[in-house]
Structure formats: C-alpha cells, structure tokens
Design a protein around this motif. Structure first.
Motif, PDB file in Angstrom:
ATOM      1  N   LEU A 191      10.627   1.717   7.880  1.00 28.39           N
ATOM      2  CA  LEU A 191       9.060   1.418   7.776  1.00 28.39           C
ATOM      3  C   LEU A 191       8.208   2.649   8.435  1.00 28.39           C
ATOM      4  O   LEU A 191       7.160   2.988   7.965  1.00 28.39           O
ATOM      5  N   GLN A 192       8.654   2.899   9.593  1.00 30.76           N
ATOM      6  CA  GLN A 192       7.989   3.928  10.405  1.00 30.76           C
ATOM      7  C   GLN A 192       8.037   5.282  10.037  1.00 30.76           C
ATOM      8  O   GLN A 192       7.088   5.939  10.053  1.00 30.76           O
ATOM      9  N   GLY A 193       9.236   5.689   9.539  1.00 32.82           N
ATOM     10  CA  GLY A 193       9.523   7.295   9.265  1.00 32.82           C
ATOM     11  C   GLY A 193       9.965   7.573   7.924  1.00 32.82           C
ATOM     12  O   GLY A 193      10.126   8.572   7.609  1.00 32.82           O
TER      13      GLY A 193
ATOM     14  N   MET B 114       0.935  -1.256   0.084  1.00 36.23           N
ATOM     15  CA  MET B 114       0.130   0.010   0.036  1.00 36.23           C
ATOM     16  C   MET B 114       1.016   1.282   0.025  1.00 36.23           C
ATOM     17  O   MET B 114       2.065   1.154   0.509  1.00 36.23           O
ATOM     18  N   PRO B 115       0.274   2.352  -0.471  1.00 34.04           N
ATOM     19  CA  PRO B 115       0.989   3.751  -0.358  1.00 34.04           C
ATOM     20  C   PRO B 115       1.543   3.741   1.192  1.00 34.04           C
ATOM     21  O   PRO B 115       0.791   3.999   2.045  1.00 34.04           O
ATOM     22  N   GLY B 116       2.791   4.152   1.415  1.00 30.11           N
ATOM     23  CA  GLY B 116       3.223   4.435   2.563  1.00 30.11           C
ATOM     24  C   GLY B 116       3.973   3.246   3.239  1.00 30.11           C
ATOM     25  O   GLY B 116       4.537   3.569   4.351  1.00 30.11           O
ATOM     26  N   VAL B 117       3.599   2.157   2.632  1.00 25.25           N
ATOM     27  CA  VAL B 117       4.242   0.921   3.249  1.00 25.25           C
ATOM     28  C   VAL B 117       5.473   0.436   2.464  1.00 25.25           C
ATOM     29  O   VAL B 117       5.387   0.077   1.536  1.00 25.25           O
TER      30      VAL B 117
ATOM     31  N   ARG C 154       8.218   9.747  -1.056  1.00 18.57           N
ATOM     32  CA  ARG C 154       7.530   8.687  -0.994  1.00 18.57           C
ATOM     33  C   ARG C 154       6.384   9.071   0.210  1.00 18.57           C
ATOM     34  O   ARG C 154       6.475   9.977   0.883  1.00 18.57           O
ATOM     35  N   CYS C 155       5.074   8.500   0.209  1.00 21.92           N
ATOM     36  CA  CYS C 155       4.200   8.611   0.997  1.00 21.92           C
ATOM     37  C   CYS C 155       4.569   8.626   2.281  1.00 21.92           C
ATOM     38  O   CYS C 155       5.316   7.417   2.778  1.00 21.92           O
ATOM     39  N   ARG C 156       3.741   9.071   3.432  1.00 23.45           N
ATOM     40  CA  ARG C 156       4.261   9.084   4.697  1.00 23.45           C
ATOM     41  C   ARG C 156       3.567   7.720   5.298  1.00 23.45           C
ATOM     42  O   ARG C 156       2.512   7.293   4.627  1.00 23.45           O
ATOM     43  N   ALA C 157       4.053   6.993   6.071  1.00 27.64           N
ATOM     44  CA  ALA C 157       3.398   5.936   6.732  1.00 27.64           C
ATOM     45  C   ALA C 157       2.343   6.041   7.340  1.00 27.64           C
ATOM     46  O   ALA C 157       2.012   6.949   7.848  1.00 27.64           O
TER      47      ALA C 157
ATOM     48  N   ARG D 104       3.006   3.388  11.554  1.00 26.73           N
ATOM     49  CA  ARG D 104       3.804   3.912  12.657  1.00 26.73           C
ATOM     50  C   ARG D 104       3.620   3.462  14.092  1.00 26.73           C
ATOM     51  O   ARG D 104       4.685   3.186  14.767  1.00 26.73           O
ATOM     52  N   ARG D 105       2.438   3.088  14.476  1.00 30.42           N
ATOM     53  CA  ARG D 105       2.264   2.678  15.802  1.00 30.42           C
ATOM     54  C   ARG D 105       2.634   1.390  15.762  1.00 30.42           C
ATOM     55  O   ARG D 105       3.345   0.707  17.181  1.00 30.42           O
TER      56      ARG D 105
END
Length: 325
Positions: A269-271, A153-156, A285-288, A293-294
C-alpha cells in the motif's frame, strides 16, 4: 437501501439452513447463458451485466418466495446491477455467518467414550466441507472485486484493470454515478465483510486472500483527507463516527492477522507492488498519495514496536520479495 449488516431478520437466521444459503450463493454465481457466446455483437460487458441480472432474478424467483426466507429484509435494488448483486451476496454471507454461529452454539458433542478412544470426535456442524469452502472463496472474490476494488481512489491499492482481464471488465461496468454513493458502498462492503469475519473459519478465508483490499478500503474510509469546510452535514457521505469506526476496524484487523502478512500488505500500500512482481502493467499503477504513505509508515512503525516486531517486519519483507502468499 438497507445496509446488509443490518438487514438480516433473526427468524431467517434461525430457519435458513447452511445448505440452503450455500445453494443461494451458488445460484448467484452460476455462469449465464451468454457466457460462452462467440458473437462479436455481444461484448464481455454485456455478458457480465446480463448474467448478474439473470442470477438476481433467479434468486428472487426461487428463494424470496420461500417461506423460510420471509423474515429477511432484502436490500432495495439499485440502478447499478453490480451493486444490487453485491448487496444481496453480502446479505447471504451474513446469513451464513449467523447460521454457522448458531449451529456451533447449539452443538453438544457429548463426552467421549473411554472404551473407544480411537474414534474421531464429532465434527462441529458449522464446519465447511472442502467443496463448500471453495464456494465461499469464490463468493468472497466476487464481493471484493465488485464491492471494494472499484471504489478505491487512484494510488490506493492495485487497480482492478491491472490485475486481470476480468478486473478490467468489472471496472468498466460499475456505475459510479448511481446511488448509493461510491464511498457509502465501500463502507458497507468493508463493514459487512468484517462482520462475516467474526466467525473463525470465515475470517481465515477473508483475511488470507483479501486482507490487502479490505485494509486499503479502511485506510481510505478512515484516513483520507476530506474537504469538511466545503460540505454541509447533508452532503457528507460518511459521518465522523463512521470514519472513526473505520480507523478502529483497521487497527483491530492489523492486530488480529499474521503480522508478516500485515507488514507485507502495508508495504504494498505504501510503495507499490512487491519486488517479485514483473508484470509491466502492475508497475504502471499510480503512486500512493502522500497521506497513505505517511499512514502506512506509522502503521509499520507500530508493527515494529510490538513483541517480536522486528522478526515480523523482516519476514514480511522477505516473504513479499519472494512472492509468497
């Protein structure tokens, strides 16, 4: 389509030699006739698709008619040639793993001769040569690029199109509307690669180079929120059991690998990309997503609480900042 993890006949595993399987993998990854074409009418997308189709056809002609492969249950072809290619490559990797395990189990080197202690011990028959390791590395790169990255997915994770020019081509040729569903493809690829990684030397090749992408896939499969109230049992792509297996596989993999590597990939992956990354495209790139993030924060906390966890976290941060692999 039969899942690659379940489609290998035991007879094929016992009779297909290591060299024969590696020959099949080389055939699948051989450059196509049009790969060097300079015609403006032939796009990179067309060349890639034609090469994949040609190599699949060559594999079927040369190996599926071979009596030594007659017990193997080959995956059904998909409308999307990239997935057909990925499925057969995963199946060959599973054959390779099973063959290597059988060779190791049947190996009996005998007792060393005390009169010649300088003689090197016999090499296990499941050991791969340098050339064979390079072939497997190339195969794994293709499998991850075709079987995992397009379905994140976007952000992953880091998007394919921001990695290399070839990655952008891959992203455009994958047909997400064709069966099987993208989530099912991602699940099949991750589970098959984890199966292959059960052999120590193959696992080292997989985790050293592709840990981050597999971890991203397992995070998405096991933890991404789903609109369960809007889906019937028939509409759900993954069962709750499969999601649970993905969560367990992620934690097992994190416990298994070199801990600074796990920390570094979780931070990415988180940031976002490591601090050493200067590529502007990668920075875009898209933000996670919040759930990822959690999750990464929780997993990083678990790394910290392990024995020598502080050292692992510090090393993971420093190695990421230094751009080490």
């Amino acid at each position: 389509m039969a899942a690659p993890g379940q489609a290998v006949g035991s007879g094929a595993q016992e009779t297909c030699g290591l060299d024969r399987i590696l020959e099949a993998l080389k055939l699948l990854l051989s450059p196509g006739e049009g790969s060097g074409s300079s015609s403006l009418q032939v796009t990179k997308h067309d060349v890639l698709l034609a090469t994949l189709k040609s190599n699949l056809s060559a594999l079927e002609d040369k190996f599926l008619k071979d009596p030594q492969w007659k017990n193997a249950e080959w995956p059904q072809n998909s409308v999307d040639v990239t997935w057909s290619f990925t499925s057969e490559t995963l199946l060959l990797l599973l054959c390779l793993k099973e063959t290597m395990l059988l060779l190791a189990a049947n190996f009996n080197p005998g007792k060393p001769n005390p009169r010649t202690p300088e003689v090197a011990p016999a090499l296990s028959p499941d050991a791969l040569s340098i050339s064979q390791q390079k072939t497997v590395q190339f195969v794994l790169q293709f499998v991850v690029t075709l079987g995992i990255c397009p379905y994140l997915m976007p952000g992953v994770g880091v998007p394919l199109r921001y990695r290399t020019e070839f990655g952008a081509v891959i992203q455009d040729v994958v047909c997400l509307d064709a069966a099987p569903d993208a989530t099912r493809r991602l699940y099949t690829s991750c589970r098959a690669l984890l199966n292959v990684a059960q052999h120590t030397s193959l696992g080292s090749l997989i985790f050293c180079h592709h840990f981050g992408d597999i971890a991203a896939g397992l995070c998405q499969l096991g933890f991404c929120p789903t609109k369960r109230k809007l889906l019937t049992a028939a509409e759900e792509v993954l069962t709750e059991e499969e999601r649970t297996l993905s969560r367990g596989a992620l934690r097992d993999m994190l416990d298994q690998v070199y801990q600074p590597l796990a920390v570094r990939e979780l931070l990415i992956l988180q940031g976002g990309p490591p601090q050493s990354c200067t590529d502007v495209k990668t920075q875009l790139r898209c933000r996670a997503p919040a759930w990822l993030r959690r999750l990464c924060g929780q997993l990083l906390s678990e790394r910290l609480m392990r024995p020598n966890g502080v050292q692992a976290v510090v090393r993971g941060i420093l190695e990421g900042a230094g751009g080490k692999k």
